[in-house]
Scaffold this active site. Structure first.
Site, short mmCIF file in Angstrom:
data_model
loop_
_atom_site.label_atom_id
_atom_site.label_comp_id
_atom_site.label_asym_id
_atom_site.label_seq_id
_atom_site.Cartn_x
_atom_site.Cartn_y
_atom_site.Cartn_z
N TYR A 193 0.95 -1.03 -0.04
CA TYR A 193 0.05 -0.06 -0.06
C TYR A 193 0.66 1.30 -0.02
O TYR A 193 0.61 2.18 -1.10
CB TYR A 193 -0.84 -0.11 1.34
CG TYR A 193 -1.60 1.30 1.53
CD1 TYR A 193 -2.58 1.81 0.47
CD2 TYR A 193 -1.65 1.80 2.81
CE1 TYR A 193 -3.12 3.08 0.85
CE2 TYR A 193 -2.67 2.84 3.16
CZ TYR A 193 -3.11 3.30 2.02
OH TYR A 193 -3.99 4.54 2.37
N ILE A 194 1.67 1.54 1.01
CA ILE A 194 2.45 2.78 1.06
C ILE A 194 3.78 2.63 0.02
O ILE A 194 4.01 3.81 -0.64
CB ILE A 194 2.98 2.83 2.46
CG1 ILE A 194 1.83 2.91 3.47
CG2 ILE A 194 3.72 4.21 2.76
CD1 ILE A 194 2.13 2.93 4.94
N SER A 232 6.57 3.49 13.30
CA SER A 232 4.99 3.44 13.53
C SER A 232 4.86 4.17 14.73
O SER A 232 5.70 4.28 15.72
CB SER A 232 4.25 2.25 13.59
OG SER A 232 3.06 2.31 14.16
N TYR A 275 3.80 -7.10 16.72
CA TYR A 275 4.04 -6.26 15.51
C TYR A 275 4.74 -4.82 16.17
O TYR A 275 5.85 -4.29 15.58
CB TYR A 275 2.85 -5.85 14.94
CG TYR A 275 2.97 -4.72 14.29
CD1 TYR A 275 3.78 -4.89 13.06
CD2 TYR A 275 2.36 -3.41 14.49
CE1 TYR A 275 3.82 -3.56 12.09
CE2 TYR A 275 2.61 -2.08 13.49
CZ TYR A 275 3.03 -2.59 12.44
OH TYR A 275 3.37 -1.37 11.61
N LYS A 279 8.93 -3.25 15.60
CA LYS A 279 9.21 -1.94 15.22
C LYS A 279 10.19 -1.39 16.11
O LYS A 279 11.25 -0.57 15.97
CB LYS A 279 7.78 -1.13 15.02
CG LYS A 279 6.93 -1.37 13.78
CD LYS A 279 7.68 -1.06 12.46
CE LYS A 279 6.86 -1.83 11.46
NZ LYS A 279 7.42 -1.65 10.10
N ASN A 302 -8.33 -2.51 9.89
CA ASN A 302 -8.26 -1.04 10.25
C ASN A 302 -9.46 -0.30 9.59
O ASN A 302 -10.46 -0.74 9.04
CB ASN A 302 -7.01 -0.61 9.47
CG ASN A 302 -5.62 -1.01 9.84
OD1 ASN A 302 -5.09 -1.62 8.96
ND2 ASN A 302 -5.23 -0.59 10.97
N LEU A 303 -9.70 0.70 10.29
CA LEU A 303 -11.07 1.33 10.59
C LEU A 303 -11.32 1.94 8.98
O LEU A 303 -12.61 1.48 8.50
CB LEU A 303 -11.12 2.67 11.25
CG LEU A 303 -12.20 3.66 11.28
CD1 LEU A 303 -13.58 2.84 11.85
CD2 LEU A 303 -11.94 4.96 11.87
N ARG A 356 -11.55 -2.52 22.07
CA ARG A 356 -10.45 -3.64 21.48
C ARG A 356 -9.30 -3.53 22.18
O ARG A 356 -8.71 -2.47 22.55
CB ARG A 356 -10.45 -2.95 19.88
CG ARG A 356 -9.29 -4.20 19.02
CD ARG A 356 -9.17 -3.64 17.79
NE ARG A 356 -8.43 -2.38 17.47
CZ ARG A 356 -8.17 -2.08 16.25
NH1 ARG A 356 -8.73 -2.81 15.13
NH2 ARG A 356 -7.64 -0.70 16.15
N GLY A 407 -5.72 -3.37 23.64
CA GLY A 407 -4.57 -2.78 23.33
C GLY A 407 -4.70 -1.40 22.59
O GLY A 407 -3.57 -0.70 22.28
#
Ligand code: NAD
Ligand code: UFG
Length: 338
Positions: A11-12, A124, A149, A153, A199-200, A292, A294
């Site tokens: 994506y990015i 992130s 995850y 990072k 993701n939202l 949710r 976390g």
């Protein structure tokens, strides 16, 4: 200049590959296609008339990396490759540490052997944990990520920091992204998550297009404007521009540099839903569910350091992010497959 873009079909990475080609760079993409397809690079070519060289392979494959550096005169590396699903990382920690941490270490070893010392790394905002104060500045302490995850990072950031301390030839940018959303304005490139989105915004757009039934809003009892979680959503094209600025900047610096890439504005889940409904003309049915695990209540950036040091500032509004997301989703209801 020739740039190696790991994860360049994602994506990015694909939006950044487009920005690099448009700016006149040559691009070599390395991707194992575990979460993408090379259709993204066909879209890049259709948009700008130039193409990146695609190499199908894994960033953990040292002999392959050595061959790439031998065959191409690479000036710098943009390192996007890695696994990114928070929930999956809890179930498959070894895969996450292998791909993200081992992959980054192997890449740096191959770079050093080839005499390439410029690296831009996709970090992130998750590394900040749950700061007490907003907006988040780069000098805030890093927190304790609640999942593998996020840990991966933070580990990579620390490895890269130690590497710069040990060897002054390195010049590394740690770009801490906030919440990347949106799509290229052409409507032919965008986010194409496999399976049900975590993701939202991808979730909302799949509800709007009819692929999913309703949105679950995770908690409406946070101490925020309307009780729902607040995030700093940044347009993926602004984010891609930030990488070009960081690339330019590390050519004249050395050592490690950290930049937040966010807009500096926070929006709640309900505000995002409303903005999406306005942009798409579709209603997004939702149901409020428990929080949710976390999740933090709010998270937004102070991005003045990037503005001052890189001359970069996000320019696209939430409305533009929603309009571009909807253009992509409605043109391609099944992502790059149709
Ligand atoms: P993405 O999954 O779309 O892109 C990652 C790409 O890397 C994919 O094309 C995938 O096939 C490839 N890849 C994964 N493991 C690989 C490996 N071992 N070898 C070679 N290729 C591999 O994700 P994205 O949203 O474009 O994210 C890019 C980077 O930005 C990731 O490192 C991610 O952790 C980071 N990031 C993303 C977000 C976000 O919300 N999207 C936020 C903060 C940081
Ligand atoms: N949310 C919902 N319903 C959903 C999905 C999300 O209500 O179906 C809410 C979340 O509770 C949160 C907000 O929408 O309040 C944003 O959630 P996302 O999952 O879209 O994004 P996160 O902020 O949780 O995390 C994202 C990336 C991480 C990255 C982080 C910071 O997924 O990888 O941004 O950059 F680390």
């Amino acid at each position: 200049m020739k740039i190696l873009v790991t994860g360049g079909t994602g994506y990015i990475g694909s939006h950044t590959t487009l920005a690099l080609l448009e700016a006149g760079f040559e691009v070599v993409v390395l991707d194992n296609l575990c979460n993408s397809s090379d259709a993204a690079l066909h879209a890049v070519e259709a948009i700008c008339g130039k193409s990146a060289l695609m190499i199908h392979g894994d960033v953990c494959d040292r002999p392959l990396l050595d061959r790439i550096f031998q065959q191409h005169s690479i000036d710098a590396v943009l390192h996007f490759a890695g696994l990114k699903a928070v929930g999956e990382s809890v179930r498959k920690p070894l895969e996450y540490y292998e791909s993200n941490v081992c992959g980054s270490i192997t890449l740096c070893q191959a770079m050093a052997a080839a005499g390439v010392f410029r690296l831009v790394f996709s970090s992130s905002a998750t590394v900040y944990g749950a700061p007490e104060q907003m907006p988040i500045r780069e000098d805030f302490p890093t927190g304790t990520p609640t999942n593998p995850y996020g840990q991966s990072k933070l580990i990579i950031e620390n490895v890269l920091r130690d590497l710069c301390a040990a060897e002054p030839k390195w010049s590394i940018a740690l770009l801490r992204y906030f919440n990347p959303i949106g799509a290229h304005a052409s409507g032919h490139m965008g986010e194409d998550p496999s399976g049900i989105p975590n993701n939202l915004v991808p979730y909302i757009s799949q509800v709007a297009v009819g692929s999913l039934h309703e949105l679950s809003i995770f908690g409406d009892d946070y101490p925020t404007v309307d009780g729902t979680g607040v995030r700093d959503y940044i347009h993926v094209v602004d984010l891609a521009d930030g990488h070009l600025k960081a690339l330019q900047s590390i050519s004249t610096r050395s050592g490690i540099n950290v930049w937040n890439l966010g807009t500096g504005d926070g929006y709640s889940v309900l505000q995002v839903v409303r903005a999406f409904e306005q942009a798409s003309g579709r209603s997004v049915p939702y149901r409020v569910m428990p929080r949710r695990s976390g999740d933090v209540a709010e998270c937004w950036a102070d991005s003045s350091k990037a503005q001052k040091e890189l001359g970069w500032k996000a320019t696209r509004s939430l409305q533009e992010m929603m309009t571009d997301t909807w253009r992509w989703q409605s043109n391609h209801p099944r992502g790059y497959q149709g």
